[in-house]
Design an enzyme around this catalytic site. Structure first.
Site, PDB file in Angstrom:
ATOM      1  CD  GLU A  36      -2.688   1.374   2.454  1.00  0.00           C
ATOM      2  OE1 GLU A  36      -3.322   2.427   2.637  1.00  0.00           O
ATOM      3  OE2 GLU A  36      -2.733   0.401   3.231  1.00  0.00           O
ATOM      4  CE  LYS A  56      -3.712 -17.752  13.665  1.00  0.00           C
ATOM      5  NZ  LYS A  56      -3.221 -18.952  13.021  1.00  0.00           N
ATOM      6  CG  ASP A  89      -0.372 -16.514  12.324  1.00  0.00           C
ATOM      7  OD1 ASP A  89      -0.807 -16.104  11.223  1.00  0.00           O
ATOM      8  OD2 ASP A  89      -0.794 -17.536  12.888  1.00  0.00           O
ATOM      9  CG  HIS A 106      -4.044   7.241  -0.394  1.00  0.00           C
ATOM     10  ND1 HIS A 106      -3.639   5.939  -0.310  1.00  0.00           N
ATOM     11  CD2 HIS A 106      -4.336   7.621   0.874  1.00  0.00           C
ATOM     12  CE1 HIS A 106      -3.698   5.526   0.950  1.00  0.00           C
ATOM     13  NE2 HIS A 106      -4.112   6.529   1.689  1.00  0.00           N
TER      14      HIS A 106
END
Length: 526
Positions: free
Chosen positions: A205, A337, A413, A511
């Site tokens: 990004e 998670k 992770d 952006h």
């Protein structure tokens, strides 16, 4: 396809029979056997006093067996090329991308051809290549070639060279065929607790690293940020089914009774030198009992460590409660998670608060906005807006962005970004409204500096850049705790910069500058 399957099975059978010997020796033996058996058959057939009889005798039988075996072996040598020549071509062969030094095709040599054919035919399962070949790099290379033949699509653009395939065996990834490249940027220096850190971030990004870098600049210009680690406790919660709700309640009272804790902790702590049981919290749902174990785990993230300890305790409890039925080692009360209230309230992994006071002059010169606008935006967006959306631990601007980029760079992770990104960002005007106080509270940052992806060379280098590589031998657990505070400090910088861009109306402009490729824009226009 049938011919290829038959060829694969012949090749697999020949490989199983001749595996202990080199190919050149087995080929020579086959040729010698064919010649000798042929000569013996001719002599028997031409001998006037001794003709072939049926059923054949011992010598005749051995001669025929050697003759047939030699013929079948030699036929198997030409079966594979013949099968490949009969294979139908792909309907639309893909374009081969330009070959770069990191992604050159790595074709199998002649000695590997039969192995690839066996994988393609299904005679040799792909997941058994490492065990069969005892060479992880070769296994990945042949699996890659088999994949190309099975799918008819090339993977030349997927890098192969440069990865230690032995290092990931049994730890990071199964059935590898290469690796994915991600750019790593460095933001900072982040001035945190009196020390400077250059923060590696793996992301695709645009604008993200630049934004965190600006936040770091504002924090450093205002004297730095401070962090507090409130708790260090990884959790695992098995689910137990009892014959009745009454028996489940009895087990709950036994587990939570203070006199029994020492015995349970002794059983739990047998699993590791670093895993130490801190507490057990139980919840009932009918006759199902959920026991949430929490423990310290040293410099490891600790999921495997706490799971082993839980198994020890369950075995011990079976002596007193033989009617308990362990449904699962994880009953989702952990919770791993998933965005859950239990992690938001009780914490999981490292619970960290990070804060900084940004000078009003820095808000104007670096962040291009005002203290008043930032405070109002945080209330309306991060607090009220998140409440309207029904957020669970999502009272922030984009904590997940920074956490994920840091996790990938340092071998964590990435899926644990879900709970690790739970964060509430608080802003208020201080010093008579002239300066800005900002804080992030993150109750469940799950990180480690050993185990998992931290063993990989690239991720290990990023950990080394932060000064937290490996285990801390002087103070076990110190490296993982420090990494958690760096994550929180980086989130603080990212929150500050994004809120400033929104308050100043610069988000779209930024952006368009950093997150839009000029060649992609030109291509879209054409």
């Amino acid at each position: 396809m049938v011919a290829r399957r038959i060829a694969g099975r012949i090749a697999a059978a020949r490989r199983a029979l001749t595996a202990p010997l080199p190919t050149r020796i087995t080929n020579g033996l086959a040729m010698a056997s064919l010649l000798l058996s042929s000569c013996d058959l001719l002599r028997l057939c031409s001998h006037r006093d001794r003709h072939l009889s049926f059923p054949p005798g011992g010598r005749e039988f051995a001669t025929v067996v050697f003759q047939l075996g030699s013929v079948l072996y030699l036929l198997s040598l030409i079966a594979i090329p013949l099968a490949h020549s009969q294979a139908p071509p792909a309907s639309s062969p893909p374009e081969t991308p330009p070959v770069t030094p990191n992604s050159k095709p790595d074709r199998p040599d002649d000695g590997d051809e039969e192995i690839v054919a066996a994988v393609v035919s299904g005679a040799l399962p792909s997941h058994r290549l490492e065990a069969q070949l005892k060479d992880c790099r070769r296994a990945a290379r042949l699996r890659r070639e088999a994949l190309r033949r099975i799918t008819g699509r090339g993977v030349e653009g997927l890098p192969f060279d440069g990865m230690d395939y032995q290092a990931i065996l049994g730890q990071c990834c199964e059935m590898p065929v290469g690796f994915v490249q991600l750019p790593v940027g460095v933001a900072g220096p982040l001035l945190l607790d009196g020390r400077h850190y250059h923060v590696p971030m793996a992301t695709t990004e645009g604008c993200l690293v630049a934004s965190v870098n600006r936040g770091c600049r504002a924090i450093a210009a205002s004297g730095g940020a401070d962090s507090v680690l409130l708790r260090d406790a990884m959790s695992r919660a098995p689910v137990i089914k009892m014959p009745s709700a009454k028996r489940a309640a009895e087990l709950k009272m036994f587990v939570e009774a203070p006199p029994n804790f020492q015995a349970l902790a002794a059983e739990f702590n047998k699993s590791s030198r670093f895993g130490r049981l801190q507490g057990i919290q139980c919840a009932l749902a009918g006759r199902n009992l959920y026991m949430r174990f929490t423990c310290s785990t040293g410099d490891a993230m600790g999921m495997n460590m706490v799971s082993k300890g839980v198994e020890n305790v369950l075995g011990y409890l079976l002596n007193n409660f033989p009617d308990m039925d362990v449904i699962s080692i994880s009953g989702n009360y952990c919770s791993d998670k998933k965005p859950t209230a239990v992690n938001w309230i009780e914490g999981r992994g490292k619970s960290v608060v990070c804060e900084a006071t940004i000078k009003g002059s820095v808000v104007q010169s670096v962040l291009k906005t005002t203290v008043e606008k930032l405070v109002e935006l945080n209330i309306v967006k991060n607090l009220a807006g998140s409440a309207v959306a029904g957020a669970l631990g999502g009272f922030n601007a984009h904590a997940s962005n920074i956490v994920t980029a840091l996790f990938i760079a340092t071998g964590q992770d990435p899926a644990q970004n879900v709970e690790s990104s739970q964060c509430i960002t608080m802003l208020e005007a201080v010093n008579e409204g002239n300066d800005l106080h900002i804080s992030v509270t993150m109750p469940s940052i799950e990180v480690g500096t050993i185990g998992g992806g931290t063993c990989l060379a690239s991720q290990s280098a990023c950990l080394n850049l932060l000064g937290v590589k490996g285990s801390n031998h002087e103070s076990p657990g110190a490296n993982a705790k420090l990494l958690a505070t760096i994550v929180a400090g980086s989130v603080l910088a990212g929150e500050l910069s994004l809120l400033a861009a929104l308050a100043a109306g610069q988000l779209v402009k930024s952006h368009m500058k950093y997150n839009r490729s000029s060649k992609d824009v030109a291509k879209a226009a054409s």
